[in-house]
Design a protein around this motif. Structure first.
Motif, PDB file in Angstrom:
ATOM      1  N   ALA A 133       0.839  -1.202   0.000  1.00 45.51           N
ATOM      2  CA  ALA A 133       0.000   0.000   0.000  1.00 45.51           C
ATOM      3  C   ALA A 133       0.871   1.248   0.000  1.00 45.51           C
ATOM      4  CB  ALA A 133      -0.921   0.009   1.211  1.00 45.51           C
ATOM      5  N   ASN A 134       0.365   2.303  -0.615  1.00 49.30           N
ATOM      6  CA  ASN A 134       1.091   3.574  -0.691  1.00 49.30           C
ATOM      7  C   ASN A 134       0.591   4.552   0.365  1.00 49.30           C
ATOM      8  OD1 ASN A 134       2.961   3.401  -2.980  1.00 49.30           O
ATOM      9  ND2 ASN A 134       1.124   3.119  -4.209  1.00 49.30           N
ATOM     10  N   VAL A 135       1.518   5.183   1.045  1.00 49.96           N
ATOM     11  CA  VAL A 135       1.209   6.272   1.978  1.00 49.96           C
ATOM     12  C   VAL A 135       1.909   7.517   1.443  1.00 49.96           C
ATOM     13  CG1 VAL A 135       1.396   7.124   4.336  1.00 49.96           C
ATOM     14  CG2 VAL A 135       1.051   4.672   3.923  1.00 49.96           C
ATOM     15  N   VAL A 136       1.130   8.561   1.194  1.00 51.97           N
ATOM     16  CA  VAL A 136       1.662   9.777   0.581  1.00 51.97           C
ATOM     17  C   VAL A 136       1.512  10.949   1.542  1.00 51.97           C
ATOM     18  CG1 VAL A 136       1.532  11.340  -1.399  1.00 51.97           C
ATOM     19  CG2 VAL A 136       0.951   8.916  -1.683  1.00 51.97           C
ATOM     20  N   PHE A 137       2.583  11.674   1.758  1.00 50.13           N
ATOM     21  CA  PHE A 137       2.552  12.905   2.552  1.00 50.13           C
ATOM     22  C   PHE A 137       2.700  14.088   1.602  1.00 50.13           C
ATOM     23  CE2 PHE A 137       3.317   9.989   5.924  1.00 50.13           C
ATOM     24  CZ  PHE A 137       3.102  10.638   7.142  1.00 50.13           C
ATOM     25  N   VAL A 138       1.804  15.055   1.710  1.00 49.56           N
ATOM     26  CA  VAL A 138       1.936  16.286   0.936  1.00 49.56           C
ATOM     27  C   VAL A 138       2.881  17.204   1.708  1.00 49.56           C
ATOM     28  CG1 VAL A 138       0.759  18.300  -0.017  1.00 49.56           C
ATOM     29  CG2 VAL A 138      -0.337  16.037  -0.103  1.00 49.56           C
ATOM     30  N   CYS A 139       4.042  17.451   1.140  1.00 50.69           N
ATOM     31  CA  CYS A 139       5.094  18.222   1.814  1.00 50.69           C
ATOM     32  C   CYS A 139       5.222  19.615   1.186  1.00 50.69           C
ATOM     33  CB  CYS A 139       6.406  17.447   1.754  1.00 50.69           C
ATOM     34  SG  CYS A 139       6.368  15.899   2.715  1.00 50.69           S
ATOM     35  N   SER A 140       6.342  20.276   1.442  1.00 42.88           N
ATOM     36  CA  SER A 140       6.537  21.618   0.894  1.00 42.88           C
ATOM     37  C   SER A 140       8.014  21.962   0.851  1.00 42.88           C
ATOM     38  CB  SER A 140       5.808  22.658   1.749  1.00 42.88           C
ATOM     39  OG  SER A 140       6.169  23.972   1.367  1.00 42.88           O
ATOM     40  N   GLY A 141       8.422  22.591  -0.228  1.00 37.28           N
ATOM     41  CA  GLY A 141       9.789  23.052  -0.366  1.00 37.28           C
ATOM     42  C   GLY A 141      10.138  24.161   0.610  1.00 37.28           C
ATOM     43  N   ALA A 142       9.143  24.684   1.330  1.00 40.44           N
ATOM     44  CA  ALA A 142       9.413  25.721   2.325  1.00 40.44           C
ATOM     45  C   ALA A 142      10.314  25.209   3.439  1.00 40.44           C
ATOM     46  CB  ALA A 142       8.104  26.239   2.917  1.00 40.44           C
ATOM     47  N   GLU A 143      10.417  23.874   3.574  1.00 43.60           N
ATOM     48  CA  GLU A 143      11.274  23.314   4.629  1.00 43.60           C
ATOM     49  C   GLU A 143      12.758  23.505   4.334  1.00 43.60           C
ATOM     50  OE1 GLU A 143      13.377  20.392   4.701  1.00 43.60           O
ATOM     51  OE2 GLU A 143      13.192  19.980   2.559  1.00 43.60           O
ATOM     52  N   ASP A 144      13.108  23.781   3.097  1.00 41.60           N
ATOM     53  CA  ASP A 144      14.510  23.859   2.673  1.00 41.60           C
ATOM     54  C   ASP A 144      14.996  25.310   2.692  1.00 41.60           C
ATOM     55  OD1 ASP A 144      16.988  23.677   1.493  1.00 41.60           O
ATOM     56  OD2 ASP A 144      16.309  22.530  -0.245  1.00 41.60           O
ATOM     57  N   PRO A 145      15.957  25.646   3.559  1.00 46.60           N
ATOM     58  CA  PRO A 145      16.444  27.032   3.623  1.00 46.60           C
ATOM     59  C   PRO A 145      17.186  27.474   2.371  1.00 46.60           C
ATOM     60  CG  PRO A 145      17.842  25.587   4.952  1.00 46.60           C
ATOM     61  CD  PRO A 145      16.656  24.772   4.514  1.00 46.60           C
ATOM     62  N   GLU A 146      17.492  26.524   1.469  1.00 51.90           N
ATOM     63  CA  GLU A 146      18.189  26.856   0.229  1.00 51.90           C
ATOM     64  C   GLU A 146      17.232  27.010  -0.955  1.00 51.90           C
ATOM     65  OE1 GLU A 146      21.416  27.497   0.287  1.00 51.90           O
ATOM     66  OE2 GLU A 146      21.389  27.037   2.427  1.00 51.90           O
ATOM     67  N   ARG A 147      15.965  26.802  -0.733  1.00 51.47           N
ATOM     68  CA  ARG A 147      14.997  26.887  -1.840  1.00 51.47           C
ATOM     69  C   ARG A 147      14.621  28.365  -2.050  1.00 51.47           C
ATOM     70  NH1 ARG A 147      11.787  23.124  -4.611  1.00 51.47           N
ATOM     71  NH2 ARG A 147       9.761  23.858  -5.335  1.00 51.47           N
ATOM     72  N   ARG A 148      15.112  28.920  -3.117  1.00 56.34           N
ATOM     73  CA  ARG A 148      15.028  30.365  -3.320  1.00 56.34           C
ATOM     74  C   ARG A 148      13.596  30.920  -3.310  1.00 56.34           C
ATOM     75  NH1 ARG A 148      17.850  34.639  -4.248  1.00 56.34           N
ATOM     76  NH2 ARG A 148      17.236  36.259  -5.718  1.00 56.34           N
ATOM     77  N   PRO A 149      12.630  30.320  -4.003  1.00 55.93           N
ATOM     78  CA  PRO A 149      11.282  30.892  -3.975  1.00 55.93           C
ATOM     79  C   PRO A 149      10.714  30.996  -2.565  1.00 55.93           C
ATOM     80  CG  PRO A 149      11.473  29.275  -5.728  1.00 55.93           C
ATOM     81  CD  PRO A 149      12.703  29.141  -4.896  1.00 55.93           C
ATOM     82  N   ALA A 150      11.006  29.987  -1.731  1.00 55.39           N
ATOM     83  CA  ALA A 150      10.516  30.012  -0.357  1.00 55.39           C
ATOM     84  C   ALA A 150      11.193  31.117   0.442  1.00 55.39           C
ATOM     85  CB  ALA A 150      10.743  28.660   0.308  1.00 55.39           C
TER      86      ALA A 150
END
Length: 306
Positions: A133-150
């Motif tokens: 079975a698949n378990v999917v978490f909807v995450c976010s690039g906001a967690e990464d301090p190197e992600r420029r848009p965030a």
């Protein structure tokens, strides 16, 4: 060919199915099986339920406030009591706030909603999910301090100290000028760490994460003022398909659904808004950090009596 009865169709659990990514994902998944709709607003759940039924699908609403551990435990028991052929779980429910608030247990609302509740729900349901079975978490690039848009948007990445500190609304120094941003980024970093730790620890199930992209006008912007919400919905949202890192609920729902239904056996993968594997922050990729988040989260949740 005889049409399968509701109890014979595979059943997929989706949290936060009444708006945004969750709503669109519920409609997509309903084409493939029964959808267990998990949300806090009974009236809105019934509306989605009726929409799916009118389209020829089948859904079962389950009322649950994922920020409340007692509510999560009740919902997990209710879901398993349905005795449906469970086949997957999407942890989509989430909120974002610019200011810090507390839930009924005194925990930071964003961290409880985005990480603690989904973690507890997943652990409660894992024994009832079949192999593969698949378990999917909807995450976010906001967690990464190197992600420029965030960073441009005001985020400074996850600021994790410990699960207990996060529940109290305490973060490492040097974070955002908006306390709610630190809570959101940290909760999403913990989501991603949990996915990777679970993927290593429980190979009989598949755990994956999706970064759905920035989608103006979704429920995550509910804390913004009216002008910004209208701008997001009517001006920015139509431009989303043409901007890097942006998306729409409909397109993101297809990505989430594809990951949920994927039978290729992949686990521990983080997908971007266009279904391509991506990397999370350096910290979220560290197995020691991943295991620490899981251990500390379990320890915190164990302090709350059933």
């Amino acid at each position: 060919m005889t049409k399968a009865s509701p109890r014979e169709r595979k059943a997929y659990i989706i949290t936060g199915p009444t708006s945004g990514f969750g709503y669109r994902t519920a409609l997509e998944v309903a084409k493939h099986g029964t959808v267990v709709l998990v949300g806090r607003d009974r009236g809105k759940l019934e509306e989605v339920h009726k929409t799916i039924e009118r389209g020829g699908g089948h859904a079962v609403p389950v009322v649950c406030d994922v920020s409340d551990l007692a509510s999560v435990r009740r919902a997990a028991a209710e879901i398993t009591a349905l005795r449906l052929p469970l086949a997957g779980l999407v942890n989509n429910a989430g909120i974002g706030q610019t200011r810090a608030t507390k839930n009924a247990q005194g925990w930071d609302t964003v961290f409880a909603t985005n990480h603690l509740g989904p973690f507890a729900l997943t652990e409660a349901l894992m024994p009832h999910l079949p192999d593969g079975a698949n378990v999917v978490f909807v995450c976010s690039g906001a967690e990464d301090p190197e992600r420029r848009p965030a960073v441009i948007a005001g985020f400074r990445g996850g600021r994790y100290i410990s699960a207990e500190a996060s529940a109290r609304g305490e973060w490492k120094s040097g974070g955002s000028t908006h306390p709610g941003f630190d809570s959101y980024a940290t909760s999403k970093q913990c989501n991603l760490a949990t996915v990777m730790a679970f993927a290593r620890a429980t190979p009989r199930l598949r755990f994956n994460a999706v970064e759905p992209g920035f989608s103006p006008g979704t429920g995550l912007s509910r804390d913004a003022n009216v002008l910004l919400r209208l701008l997001g919905k009517y001006v920015l949202a139509p431009l989303a398909p043409f901007i890097r890192y942006w998306s729409t609920p409909a397109r993101s729902a297809k990505v989430i659904t594809n990951v949920l239904l994927n039978e290729s056996g992949g686990t521990g993968v983080y997908y971007d808004e266009r279904s391509r594997p991506m990397l999370g922050s350096t910290l979220a990729r560290d197995p020691e950090f991943q295991d620490r988040v899981v251990a500390e989260t379990r320890a915190l949740l164990s302090t709350v009596s059933a």
